[in-house]
Design a protein around this motif. Sequence first.
Motif, PDB file in Angstrom:
ATOM      1  N   ILE A  35       1.022  -0.841   0.265  1.00  0.00           N
ATOM      2  CA  ILE A  35      -0.051  -0.034  -0.239  1.00  0.00           C
ATOM      3  C   ILE A  35       1.216   1.256   0.319  1.00  0.00           C
ATOM      4  O   ILE A  35       1.768   1.685   0.581  1.00  0.00           O
ATOM      5  N   PRO A  36       0.965   2.076  -1.063  1.00  0.00           N
ATOM      6  CA  PRO A  36       1.913   3.484  -0.821  1.00  0.00           C
ATOM      7  C   PRO A  36       1.944   4.163   0.026  1.00  0.00           C
ATOM      8  O   PRO A  36       2.571   4.093   0.326  1.00  0.00           O
ATOM      9  N   ASN A  37       1.326   4.515   1.068  1.00  0.00           N
ATOM     10  CA  ASN A  37       0.813   5.075   2.200  1.00  0.00           C
ATOM     11  C   ASN A  37       0.849   5.072   3.416  1.00  0.00           C
ATOM     12  O   ASN A  37      -0.545   5.277   3.569  1.00  0.00           O
ATOM     13  N   CYS A  38       1.355   3.754   3.987  1.00  0.00           N
ATOM     14  CA  CYS A  38       0.832   2.717   4.484  1.00  0.00           C
ATOM     15  C   CYS A  38       1.685   2.973   6.065  1.00  0.00           C
ATOM     16  O   CYS A  38       3.063   2.837   5.737  1.00  0.00           O
ATOM     17  N   GLU A  39       1.472   3.369   7.034  1.00  0.00           N
ATOM     18  CA  GLU A  39       1.659   3.286   8.013  1.00  0.00           C
ATOM     19  C   GLU A  39       1.479   1.421   9.356  1.00  0.00           C
ATOM     20  O   GLU A  39       0.666   0.906   9.188  1.00  0.00           O
ATOM     21  N   PHE A  40       2.934   0.838   9.379  1.00  0.00           N
ATOM     22  CA  PHE A  40       2.178  -0.442  10.140  1.00  0.00           C
ATOM     23  C   PHE A  40       2.671  -0.949  11.838  1.00  0.00           C
ATOM     24  O   PHE A  40       3.916   0.206  12.024  1.00  0.00           O
TER      25      PHE A  40
END
Length: 272
Positions: free
Chosen positions: A240-245
């Motif tokens: 996912i291009p703009n993703c925090e985990f």
Amino acid sequence: MLLQKTNKGKLSLGRFQVPYRVYGSGDVSLVCVSGAQQTMAAWRSCIRYFSKKYSVVVFDLPGLGGAKILDGEASVHIDEQIEILDRVIRETTAGSHLILCGASWGSMIACAYAAKYPDRVDKLILGSFGLSLNEELRGVLSKGFDLHDGGQMDQVAHLILERFGQKVKGVYRAGIIRQFQEIGKSQALTLYHHCAFVNSCGSVDQFIDLKAITAKTLIVNGEDDTIIDADDAKLAAEQIPNCEFMIIPEAGHFLHIERSDILDIYDEFVRS
């Protein structure tokens, strides 16, 4: 604190009737998408937390709670669930900034919606999200099929609580037990079809184009979640291009139901 309903209604969508509730008001709408076999009640703590600041929208998917399948098969296809979510959003959000928040299977629906309609979603919260089934989940599904076929649906609650709901306590735990004690044949059949579909799936990215998502995204998984592998969830985040985990210590599959402080993490992400 009492929950003050600001709006409620039922939507007729072809062969489905879907109830919804809207709590609070504001320029930001937080639309919550429930996991499999979860009703609007699963978002009780979320409603209390966020309705002071935002408009919080909850609804029941067909086969659950107050939703009805009026005709046709008991199975509710993922495309139908996405279009139900779209109709709920168009009915309740009125052009406000849209935050989608999914839990477990609901995170799949929210993710699929954000991929299909990328220009409509500002932010995306995916709770208990991963790409594929691990062996523990396959084992749970297999045992669940056996209980259904043996007419022991009341035992499915104990299967859930023992295998991946160990940290669920109090009213939520009692609610899961009661739900399966009272489950009707049609609801049980809908759940059976859903589980059969999940069991047949390969990787989520085979039917959801994760790279098409433009919304700022947060994936939150519990460190003690037995049915989603952390490495698998991290792989999803990388697509996912703009993703925090984030991995939350001492949390299992049910996240905010287990620990209300996880809502602080959601709030920080929404305000960022």
